[in-house]
Motif scaffolding. Structure first.
Motif, PDB file in Angstrom:
ATOM      1  N   UNK A 103       1.210  -1.171  -0.272  1.00 27.23           N
ATOM      2  CA  UNK A 103      -0.498  -0.237   0.088  1.00 27.23           C
ATOM      3  C   UNK A 103       1.018   0.882   0.366  1.00 27.23           C
ATOM      4  N   UNK A 104       0.228   2.001  -1.061  1.00 28.21           N
ATOM      5  CA  UNK A 104       1.245   3.024  -0.929  1.00 28.21           C
ATOM      6  C   UNK A 104       0.867   5.019  -0.147  1.00 28.21           C
ATOM      7  N   UNK A 105       2.066   5.160  -0.045  1.00 28.28           N
ATOM      8  CA  UNK A 105       1.480   6.550   0.152  1.00 28.28           C
ATOM      9  C   UNK A 105       0.125   7.637  -0.440  1.00 28.28           C
ATOM     10  N   UNK A 106      -0.108   7.167  -1.178  1.00 28.10           N
ATOM     11  CA  UNK A 106      -0.769   7.683  -2.658  1.00 28.10           C
ATOM     12  C   UNK A 106      -1.177   6.774  -2.589  1.00 28.10           C
ATOM     13  N   UNK A 107      -3.064   7.189  -2.364  1.00 27.99           N
ATOM     14  CA  UNK A 107      -3.763   6.162  -2.370  1.00 27.99           C
ATOM     15  C   UNK A 107      -3.882   6.043  -4.530  1.00 27.99           C
ATOM     16  N   UNK A 108      -4.049   5.103  -5.009  1.00 30.23           N
ATOM     17  CA  UNK A 108      -4.263   5.034  -6.730  1.00 30.23           C
ATOM     18  C   UNK A 108      -4.775   4.095  -7.245  1.00 30.23           C
ATOM     19  N   UNK A 140       4.440  -4.271   7.606  1.00 31.98           N
ATOM     20  CA  UNK A 140       5.883  -3.440   7.983  1.00 31.98           C
ATOM     21  C   UNK A 140       5.041  -2.243   7.242  1.00 31.98           C
ATOM     22  N   UNK A 141       5.640  -1.441   8.647  1.00 30.64           N
ATOM     23  CA  UNK A 141       4.598  -0.586   7.723  1.00 30.64           C
ATOM     24  C   UNK A 141       6.134   1.360   7.768  1.00 30.64           C
ATOM     25  N   UNK A 142       5.786   1.998   6.845  1.00 40.23           N
ATOM     26  CA  UNK A 142       7.359   2.698   6.576  1.00 40.23           C
ATOM     27  C   UNK A 142       6.654   4.080   7.310  1.00 40.23           C
ATOM     28  N   UNK A 159       1.104 -10.967   4.020  1.00 37.62           N
ATOM     29  CA  UNK A 159       2.256  -9.832   4.488  1.00 37.62           C
ATOM     30  C   UNK A 159       1.847  -8.360   3.484  1.00 37.62           C
ATOM     31  N   UNK A 160       1.760  -7.186   4.927  1.00 37.67           N
ATOM     32  CA  UNK A 160       1.115  -6.194   3.859  1.00 37.67           C
ATOM     33  C   UNK A 160       2.372  -5.103   4.417  1.00 37.67           C
ATOM     34  N   UNK A 161       3.011  -4.683   2.849  1.00 40.43           N
ATOM     35  CA  UNK A 161       3.920  -3.479   3.420  1.00 40.43           C
ATOM     36  C   UNK A 161       2.962  -1.981   2.847  1.00 40.43           C
ATOM     37  N   UNK A 192      -8.301   3.299   2.130  1.00 38.19           N
ATOM     38  CA  UNK A 192      -8.871   1.506   2.730  1.00 38.19           C
ATOM     39  C   UNK A 192      -9.030   0.542   1.302  1.00 38.19           C
ATOM     40  N   UNK A 193      -9.297   1.957   0.265  1.00 33.51           N
ATOM     41  CA  UNK A 193      -9.967   0.365  -0.850  1.00 33.51           C
ATOM     42  C   UNK A 193      -8.241   0.023  -1.340  1.00 33.51           C
ATOM     43  N   UNK A 194      -7.179   0.935  -1.042  1.00 36.65           N
ATOM     44  CA  UNK A 194      -6.386  -0.017  -1.519  1.00 36.65           C
ATOM     45  C   UNK A 194      -5.979  -0.802  -1.069  1.00 36.65           C
ATOM     46  N   UNK A 195      -6.083  -0.771   0.814  1.00 39.51           N
ATOM     47  CA  UNK A 195      -5.353  -1.782   0.920  1.00 39.51           C
ATOM     48  C   UNK A 195      -6.945  -3.009   1.059  1.00 39.51           C
TER      49      UNK A 195
END
Lengths: 226, 279
Positions: free
Chosen positions: B117-122, B228-230, B196-198, B183-186
């Motif tokens: 999952x990225x910073x900007x929802x896509x 894992x969350x950055x 695993x969820x990065x 949340x949709x991207x998740x």
């Protein structure tokens, strides 16, 4: 943000549960110490003298929980006041446990002598101190400042009884020097009970601060409501 | 913070061992095991000898100042960096004891296993339903329409989005709020059943309420996933993670239980960072 982060709330609830557990243990220890004194029962007295460990363990656990909550969640406003109050209440409850041990020590000495007199005021002081403790913790759980204020008012009764116990026992000591030693132990016990009331008062003051952000410490006592 | 000689980064070999002794999660199986990982953008070494063991069903946060390598490291965990030309990896990353950089690894399957999952929802310019169904369709993971619908619903529920979108599954995903899109991207990542969820700064573009919902979600999802969350937000790392890894100049300075990192870190550099003295 109206709704607190749920897992922070769960942590706060767990913290509160631990404090209540401590309160229950502390109150029970005071009750058993006074019962041991009144019934002249060494087994009860010994139980108080040797049973401080669970309270001490909770003391450390609660501090550690508060420390972690402050570090990880940076609570604000009511939440911040609740955790700071918990730190202070924790210290008060641990001290109550220590005072129960002091009562038990004096009781152990006292029961080796003949009774100075029938015990009336001291059991009453014990009841008041326990009620104050219980009400202070209830006011914490229910966020009830009226109940907290009631605890503050009760403290005067406890102080009055302590003075009464002292005066009465003084007359016994003046009349018969053989009563000096046991009478002094009773005076010490009344002093410990009065201090337990002070700790309940501290808790009640912390509750008022937690709920309303009002600092009522070191103020003239509020008039007792009708 | 940096001096002419540069602060000394102490030996890290003991850190993970200490962490392992203290944690209640220490008995959980290791899910991701990075061993002496180096990563290069051309000639520049962006990650230097990273070794870390991430255990199953816990949340691990990567923190550190910009450019410290935390996102780069996250992207090595499902080979997302492969798509950047001129990059090179040395060392190993084992997931469930298999080296993901070994020969014969199916990278598509790897990315299904370790969703991102990225910073900007896509979201794709498609309906809500089609966004979540996308991975299921291209991977042939649902045999009929009702199974597909079931999986979409399950994923949206897991992502705490179902109640908000169940009556408008055919609406465009692009019409949703930023927090809903994230949340949709998740949900889309969860649909293909990864383990695993990065998450790369998943809440940094969101308002506080939407951020809180994502954090709640992370807390709930760890029961079923290794996460894992950055994050550049230290408070967020403190709130959501069980373990925290602090990166600095491409090195892993300290990796330990989150409460330890934020109350009594072992390394001076970590202390200076979490207390805001640099970064």
């Amino acid at each position: 943000m109206e709704q607190r982060v749920r897992h922070f709330q769960e942590e706060l609830d767990a913290l509160q549960a631990r404090l209540l557990e401590m309160g229950g243990l502390a109150e029970e220890r005071v009750r058993v110490a006074i019962q041991g004194l009144v019934q002249r029962e060494p087994a009860l007295i010994e139980r108080v003298m040797r049973g401080d460990e669970p309270l001490n363990e909770l003391h450390i656990e609660v501090d550690s929980r508060c420390f972690t909550l402050l570090a990880l969640y940076q609570p604000m406003a009511t939440d911040l006041r609740a955790i700071v109050a918990a730190v202070k209440i924790n210290t008060d409850l641990e001290r109550v446990g220590d005072l129960a041990v002091n009562i038990a020590e004096a009781a152990r000495r006292y029961v080796t002598h003949a009774p100075v007199k029938k015990l009336i005021d001291i059991p009453q002081m014990g009841d008041i101190a326990q009620t104050m403790l219980r009400d202070a913790l209830d006011s914490f759980v229910r966020r009830d400042t009226r109940l907290a204020q009631q605890v503050l008012n009760e403290d005067d009764r406890l102080d009055g009884l302590k003075t009464q116990v002292f005066r009465e026992l003084l007359t016994y000591m003046l009349h018969d020097p053989t009563t000096v030693e046991p009478a002094l132990d009773l005076i010490l016990i009344s002093r410990q009970l009065e201090r337990i009331g002070d700790h309940a008062t501290n808790i009640a003051e912390d509750v008022i601060f937690m709920v309303s952000a009002l600092d009522v410490r070191h103020h003239p006592p509020a008039p007792i409501s009708e | 913070m940096s001096t002419a000689a540069g602060p000394t980064v102490p030996s890290l070999s003991g850190v993970a061992a200490r962490a392992g002794q203290q944690t209640p999660a220490a008995d959980r199986p290791v899910k991701i095991d990075a061993q002496h990982l180096n990563f290069y953008y051309g000639d520049t070494r962006a990650l230097e000898d990273i070794s870390v063991r991430i255990r199953r069903n816990i949340v691990t946060a990567f923190i550190g100042p910009s450019g410290c390598g935390k996102s780069t490291f996250l992207r090595t965990l499902n080979r997302m960096n492969d798509i950047i030309p001129g990059t090179r990896v040395e060392g190993k990353v084992l997931i469930d004891d298999t080296d993901i950089y070994g020969p014969g690894v199916d990278v598509v399957a790897l990315r299904r296993q370790a969703g991102m999952v990225f910073q900007k929802s896509n979201p794709f310019p498609k309906s809500v339903f089609d966004n979540v169904a996308y991975g299921l369709r291209i991977n042939g993971m649902a045999s009929n329409r009702s199974e597909l619908a079931g999986r979409v619903e399950e994923s949206l529920k897991q992502a705490a989005l179902w109640d908000e979108v169940k009556d408008r599954l055919d609406d465009s995903a692009l019409a949703m709020s930023g927090g809903q899109q994230q949340r949709l991207c998740i949900a889309r990542a969860l649909a293909v059943r990864p383990d695993i969820l990065l998450m790369d700064e998943p809440a940094s573009a969101l308002d506080p309420i939407a951020t809180q919902r994502i954090e709640e979600l992370v807390y709930d999802l760890k029961k079923a996933y290794t996460i894992v969350i950055v994050t550049h937000n230290m408070q967020q790392a403190a709130r959501v993670s069980d373990y925290t890894a602090f990166f600095w100049l491409g090195r892993l300075v300290e990796y330990d239980r989150t409460d330890k990192i934020f109350t009594n870190p072992s390394e001076k550099l970590t202390e200076d960072y979490v207390t805001g003295r640099f970064g």
